[in-house]
Design a protein around this motif. Sequence first.
Motif, PDB file in Angstrom:
ATOM      1  N   ILE A  46      41.173  57.790  27.744  1.00  0.00           N
ATOM      2  CA  ILE A  46      41.454  56.373  28.016  1.00  0.00           C
ATOM      3  C   ILE A  46      41.805  56.170  29.496  1.00  0.00           C
ATOM      4  CG2 ILE A  46      43.095  54.511  27.555  1.00  0.00           C
ATOM      5  CD1 ILE A  46      43.154  55.472  24.633  1.00  0.00           C
ATOM      6  N   ILE A  47      42.625  57.042  30.043  1.00  0.00           N
ATOM      7  CA  ILE A  47      43.001  56.934  31.470  1.00  0.00           C
ATOM      8  C   ILE A  47      41.774  57.133  32.360  1.00  0.00           C
ATOM      9  CG2 ILE A  47      44.340  58.015  33.324  1.00  0.00           C
ATOM     10  CD1 ILE A  47      46.543  58.517  31.248  1.00  0.00           C
ATOM     11  N   ALA A  48      40.919  58.126  32.044  1.00  0.00           N
ATOM     12  CA  ALA A  48      39.706  58.370  32.836  1.00  0.00           C
ATOM     13  C   ALA A  48      38.751  57.187  32.734  1.00  0.00           C
ATOM     14  CB  ALA A  48      39.032  59.662  32.376  1.00  0.00           C
ATOM     15  N   GLY A  49      38.628  56.593  31.560  1.00  0.00           N
ATOM     16  CA  GLY A  49      37.760  55.427  31.387  1.00  0.00           C
ATOM     17  C   GLY A  49      38.268  54.232  32.178  1.00  0.00           C
ATOM     18  N   PHE A  50      39.580  53.997  32.122  1.00  0.00           N
ATOM     19  CA  PHE A  50      40.159  52.903  32.891  1.00  0.00           C
ATOM     20  C   PHE A  50      39.950  53.112  34.394  1.00  0.00           C
ATOM     21  CE2 PHE A  50      43.792  50.980  35.122  1.00  0.00           C
ATOM     22  CZ  PHE A  50      43.558  49.654  34.796  1.00  0.00           C
ATOM     23  N   TYR A  51      40.119  54.345  34.867  1.00  0.00           N
ATOM     24  CA  TYR A  51      39.931  54.649  36.287  1.00  0.00           C
ATOM     25  C   TYR A  51      38.479  54.441  36.703  1.00  0.00           C
ATOM     26  CZ  TYR A  51      40.274  57.076  40.751  1.00  0.00           C
ATOM     27  OH  TYR A  51      40.238  57.383  42.085  1.00  0.00           O
ATOM     28  N   ALA A  52      37.518  54.871  35.856  1.00  0.00           N
ATOM     29  CA  ALA A  52      36.090  54.673  36.147  1.00  0.00           C
ATOM     30  C   ALA A  52      35.761  53.186  36.198  1.00  0.00           C
ATOM     31  CB  ALA A  52      35.238  55.400  35.106  1.00  0.00           C
ATOM     32  N   TRP A  53      36.314  52.393  35.263  1.00  0.00           N
ATOM     33  CA  TRP A  53      36.081  50.952  35.278  1.00  0.00           C
ATOM     34  C   TRP A  53      36.657  50.323  36.549  1.00  0.00           C
ATOM     35  CZ3 TRP A  53      39.767  47.065  35.365  1.00  0.00           C
ATOM     36  CH2 TRP A  53      39.276  45.761  35.243  1.00  0.00           C
ATOM     37  N   PHE A  54      37.850  50.763  36.951  1.00  0.00           N
ATOM     38  CA  PHE A  54      38.496  50.234  38.153  1.00  0.00           C
ATOM     39  C   PHE A  54      37.664  50.516  39.404  1.00  0.00           C
ATOM     40  CE2 PHE A  54      41.446  50.925  41.754  1.00  0.00           C
ATOM     41  CZ  PHE A  54      41.959  49.649  41.853  1.00  0.00           C
ATOM     42  N   LEU A  55      37.138  51.745  39.538  1.00  0.00           N
ATOM     43  CA  LEU A  55      36.313  52.085  40.701  1.00  0.00           C
ATOM     44  C   LEU A  55      35.028  51.271  40.726  1.00  0.00           C
ATOM     45  CD1 LEU A  55      36.699  55.965  40.906  1.00  0.00           C
ATOM     46  CD2 LEU A  55      37.749  54.235  42.368  1.00  0.00           C
ATOM     47  N   ARG A  56      34.386  51.084  39.586  1.00  0.00           N
ATOM     48  CA  ARG A  56      33.150  50.299  39.518  1.00  0.00           C
ATOM     49  C   ARG A  56      33.440  48.835  39.880  1.00  0.00           C
ATOM     50  NH1 ARG A  56      28.028  50.009  37.298  1.00  0.00           N
ATOM     51  NH2 ARG A  56      27.591  48.094  36.172  1.00  0.00           N
ATOM     52  N   ARG A 115      33.869  48.559  43.648  1.00  0.00           N
ATOM     53  CA  ARG A 115      32.589  48.713  44.339  1.00  0.00           C
ATOM     54  C   ARG A 115      31.773  47.433  44.232  1.00  0.00           C
ATOM     55  NH1 ARG A 115      29.256  52.893  41.810  1.00  0.00           N
ATOM     56  NH2 ARG A 115      31.154  54.092  42.034  1.00  0.00           N
ATOM     57  N   LEU A 116      31.768  46.812  43.062  1.00  0.00           N
ATOM     58  CA  LEU A 116      31.037  45.551  42.886  1.00  0.00           C
ATOM     59  C   LEU A 116      31.644  44.444  43.731  1.00  0.00           C
ATOM     60  CD1 LEU A 116      30.311  45.544  39.055  1.00  0.00           C
ATOM     61  CD2 LEU A 116      28.669  45.811  40.908  1.00  0.00           C
ATOM     62  N   LYS A 117      32.954  44.366  43.810  1.00  0.00           N
ATOM     63  CA  LYS A 117      33.605  43.350  44.635  1.00  0.00           C
ATOM     64  C   LYS A 117      33.284  43.546  46.111  1.00  0.00           C
ATOM     65  CE  LYS A 117      35.759  40.580  41.962  1.00  0.00           C
ATOM     66  NZ  LYS A 117      35.333  39.212  41.879  1.00  0.00           N
ATOM     67  N   ARG A 118      33.255  44.807  46.558  1.00  0.00           N
ATOM     68  CA  ARG A 118      32.928  45.090  47.952  1.00  0.00           C
ATOM     69  C   ARG A 118      31.492  44.682  48.253  1.00  0.00           C
ATOM     70  NH1 ARG A 118      33.824  50.820  48.806  1.00  0.00           N
ATOM     71  NH2 ARG A 118      35.563  50.576  47.415  1.00  0.00           N
ATOM     72  N   THR A 119      30.568  44.935  47.347  1.00  0.00           N
ATOM     73  CA  THR A 119      29.166  44.563  47.533  1.00  0.00           C
ATOM     74  C   THR A 119      29.018  43.049  47.546  1.00  0.00           C
ATOM     75  OG1 THR A 119      28.532  46.573  46.380  1.00  0.00           O
ATOM     76  CG2 THR A 119      26.833  44.922  46.665  1.00  0.00           C
ATOM     77  N   GLU A 120      29.733  42.352  46.665  1.00  0.00           N
ATOM     78  CA  GLU A 120      29.662  40.893  46.640  1.00  0.00           C
ATOM     79  C   GLU A 120      30.168  40.309  47.950  1.00  0.00           C
ATOM     80  OE1 GLU A 120      31.845  39.360  43.367  1.00  0.00           O
ATOM     81  OE2 GLU A 120      30.525  40.275  41.871  1.00  0.00           O
ATOM     82  N   ALA A 121      31.196  40.895  48.524  1.00  0.00           N
ATOM     83  CA  ALA A 121      31.751  40.388  49.788  1.00  0.00           C
ATOM     84  C   ALA A 121      30.750  40.545  50.913  1.00  0.00           C
ATOM     85  CB  ALA A 121      33.042  41.118  50.122  1.00  0.00           C
ATOM     86  N   LYS A 122      29.948  41.597  50.886  1.00  0.00           N
ATOM     87  CA  LYS A 122      28.957  41.798  51.940  1.00  0.00           C
ATOM     88  C   LYS A 122      27.796  40.833  51.795  1.00  0.00           C
ATOM     89  CE  LYS A 122      29.834  46.715  52.605  1.00  0.00           C
ATOM     90  NZ  LYS A 122      29.300  48.048  52.417  1.00  0.00           N
ATOM     91  N   ILE A 123      27.422  40.520  50.580  1.00  0.00           N
ATOM     92  CA  ILE A 123      26.252  39.679  50.337  1.00  0.00           C
ATOM     93  C   ILE A 123      26.566  38.207  50.563  1.00  0.00           C
ATOM     94  CG2 ILE A 123      24.659  38.901  48.548  1.00  0.00           C
ATOM     95  CD1 ILE A 123      24.796  41.722  47.388  1.00  0.00           C
ATOM     96  N   LYS A 124      27.731  37.765  50.118  1.00  0.00           N
ATOM     97  CA  LYS A 124      28.084  36.358  50.235  1.00  0.00           C
ATOM     98  C   LYS A 124      28.308  35.985  51.698  1.00  0.00           C
ATOM     99  CE  LYS A 124      30.330  35.734  45.792  1.00  0.00           C
ATOM    100  NZ  LYS A 124      31.598  35.429  45.131  1.00  0.00           N
ATOM    101  N   THR A 125      27.768  34.853  52.085  1.00  0.00           N
ATOM    102  CA  THR A 125      28.051  34.310  53.412  1.00  0.00           C
ATOM    103  C   THR A 125      29.090  33.214  53.246  1.00  0.00           C
ATOM    104  OG1 THR A 125      26.239  32.746  53.180  1.00  0.00           O
ATOM    105  CG2 THR A 125      25.760  34.816  54.326  1.00  0.00           C
ATOM    106  N   PRO A 126      29.945  33.056  54.213  1.00  0.00           N
ATOM    107  CA  PRO A 126      30.956  31.995  54.096  1.00  0.00           C
ATOM    108  C   PRO A 126      30.296  30.627  53.983  1.00  0.00           C
ATOM    109  CG  PRO A 126      31.412  33.443  55.960  1.00  0.00           C
ATOM    110  CD  PRO A 126      30.094  33.829  55.423  1.00  0.00           C
ATOM    111  N   LYS A 127      30.851  29.777  53.135  1.00  0.00           N
ATOM    112  CA  LYS A 127      30.272  28.452  52.921  1.00  0.00           C
ATOM    113  C   LYS A 127      30.558  27.518  54.088  1.00  0.00           C
ATOM    114  CE  LYS A 127      30.430  28.873  47.969  1.00  0.00           C
ATOM    115  NZ  LYS A 127      30.982  28.410  46.713  1.00  0.00           N
TER     116      LYS A 127
END
Length: 173
Positions: free
Chosen positions: A16-26, A29-41
């Motif tokens: 359960i701890i390993a699964g939670f940690y894997a979900w947290f890292l993913r 990573r998705l939030k970091r990618t979204e920040a790079k793709i989005k341009t400020p409005k």
Amino acid sequence: MDVLRNFIFPALVVAIIAGFYAWFLRYRRLKRTEAKIKTPKTMPKSAPVIPYYDSITLSFYEALRKALPEKYIIYVNVPIEKLFDPSVRESLHMSGQYADFVVFTPNLMPILVVDLFDMSIINLDRVNRIKTVSKDILRNSGIPVLDYQYTDNCNIDELRRKIANLLNPLGAK
């Protein structure tokens, strides 16, 4: 019951701890990618453009062009450190200092630095102390420096005389 308590329960907690940690890292990573793709409005699509120089400086530039032969090239706002050999630039401590105008020969050798000064500067003593060091280094390196005060109109003949005196001081009368 011993097997359940000693083996399966700890394995389930670790999974359960390993699964939670894997979900947290993913998720991160998705939030970091979204920040790079989005341009400020609020990014402006354009910005107003203003003249590079004010009218006084522009009139001096025109007078300097008329005072010099056509073969010479005039550059504006030249970093002073770029006029020197790259091996000694850092030891000169001139980073961030600019010359208002630099006159070059056709093969891009600097022959004259023009420093415009304005008497309306608030802390003129501090500016003069900084510029004195760079002017001394320029003069010792063989590049004359012309100090010229801002004015609304510039006398081209007087400017020619000052330039001639700087470039050929022995021929001056």
